[in-house]
Design an enzyme around this catalytic site. Sequence first.
Site, short mmCIF file in Angstrom:
data_model
loop_
_atom_site.label_atom_id
_atom_site.label_comp_id
_atom_site.label_asym_id
_atom_site.label_seq_id
_atom_site.Cartn_x
_atom_site.Cartn_y
_atom_site.Cartn_z
N ASP A 1 0.63 4.93 1.82
CA ASP A 1 -0.04 5.14 3.20
C ASP A 1 -1.29 6.50 2.73
O ASP A 1 -0.82 7.40 2.07
CB ASP A 1 0.88 6.03 4.36
CG ASP A 1 1.67 5.31 4.73
OD1 ASP A 1 1.26 3.84 4.96
OD2 ASP A 1 3.02 5.03 5.29
N HIS B 1 0.88 -1.28 -0.18
CA HIS B 1 -0.08 0.08 -0.10
C HIS B 1 1.10 1.16 0.20
O HIS B 1 2.08 1.20 0.27
CB HIS B 1 -0.93 0.18 1.06
CG HIS B 1 -0.16 0.15 2.47
ND1 HIS B 1 0.57 -0.90 3.14
CD2 HIS B 1 0.00 1.18 3.24
CE1 HIS B 1 1.12 -0.53 4.28
NE2 HIS B 1 0.83 0.68 4.45
N HIS C 1 4.68 -0.03 0.04
CA HIS C 1 5.43 -0.83 0.85
C HIS C 1 4.59 -1.82 1.62
O HIS C 1 3.48 -1.55 1.67
CB HIS C 1 6.24 0.35 2.23
CG HIS C 1 5.18 1.00 2.87
ND1 HIS C 1 4.53 2.32 2.20
CD2 HIS C 1 4.73 0.84 3.96
CE1 HIS C 1 3.87 2.51 3.14
NE2 HIS C 1 3.62 1.73 4.01
N ARG D 1 6.00 5.88 13.99
CA ARG D 1 5.66 6.26 12.84
C ARG D 1 5.14 7.90 12.88
O ARG D 1 4.26 8.10 13.53
CB ARG D 1 4.60 5.51 12.04
CG ARG D 1 4.56 5.65 10.61
CD ARG D 1 3.69 4.74 10.12
NE ARG D 1 2.12 5.25 10.27
CZ ARG D 1 1.15 4.82 9.26
NH1 ARG D 1 1.48 4.14 8.26
NH2 ARG D 1 -0.11 5.27 9.43
C1 SIN Z 1 3.44 0.89 7.50
O1 SIN Z 1 2.76 0.21 6.86
O2 SIN Z 1 3.39 2.30 7.43
C2 SIN Z 1 4.16 0.27 8.55
C3 SIN Z 1 5.46 -0.44 7.67
C4 SIN Z 1 6.39 -1.39 8.68
O3 SIN Z 1 5.85 -1.52 9.92
O4 SIN Z 1 7.40 -1.71 8.28
#
Ligand code: SIN
Length: 283
Positions: free
Chosen positions: A103, A101, A259, A274
């Site tokens: 974000d 996806h 990602h 995050r």
């Molecule tokens: C996310 O999808 O923002 C998290 C990615 C991760 O935890 O590696």
Amino acid sequence: MTFQTIEVRPLAGALGAEVGNIDLSAPLSNQMRDEIHQAFLDNLVIVFRDQKLTPEKQVEIAGLFGKPAIYPFLQGLDGAPEVHELLKTAEDEVNFGGNWHSDTAYRECPDMGTLLYAHEVPDVGGDTLFTNMYLAYDALSDGMKEMLKGLTAIYSSEKGYDGKRAEKMKSLDGLKDAVQAEIETFESEHPVVRTHPETGQKALYVSKSHTLRFKDMTVEESTPLIDYLSTFAVLPEFTCRVDWQPQTLVIWDNRCTKHLAVDDYAGQRRRMHRVTVEGVQPL
Ligand code: SIN
């Protein structure tokens, strides 16, 4: 570009670079800021090792890229609401972000970038995969590019949740306390091929996670092409893999990458912080 203040070492042929010779907790000169920004635009995913960052400092670094955003589904940390803790406990059976996806693609102005900082990582596993959506677009046939030209899609935060996002998020031990009491559904229309506002390059902007259907088409009509494009976009030659150590910070560009957090560390903990950065409406 030649860098004077930082070292930039590519991670893979497609995208990603490690950035060295910098302490992000120290004051940064204008030249360092410009070079970090250039490394981000050139490599799409930049990785900084051995950085000692408080939540406040992580928000300050996010500010180099734009206005730090608030993620709508999880409460942020006390005193640093832009910072969200992504914890997978040893008991949790699924992780957060385990599907390809970009974000918040379902928002009218999706987040332009994300800064993920590792606090605790499994002994082995828990890597993050990234794919370069410029390369994915460029590699499509002329006929497919022509068909996608001017095509708009509907992106939804509920895709894959069947109206049960809150319930599913609360089932994760590591996240349950942070899940917001009120969960809104976000739905937006975006072009399937977007033009990066800074580089001017075209990128495919489709994912199985959030692209619900094409505008004026049914879900059934749209799904085969969404699935094809989503699978094509993550061919190995378009990707890179980041392995985490505690105190690694990764910054990625959501406008031209997708990602996936690899869920291969059952029985172990992974704890990340995050912060995302507000973006503009995709054009
Ligand atoms: C996310 O999808 O923002 C998290 C990615 C991760 O935890 O590696």
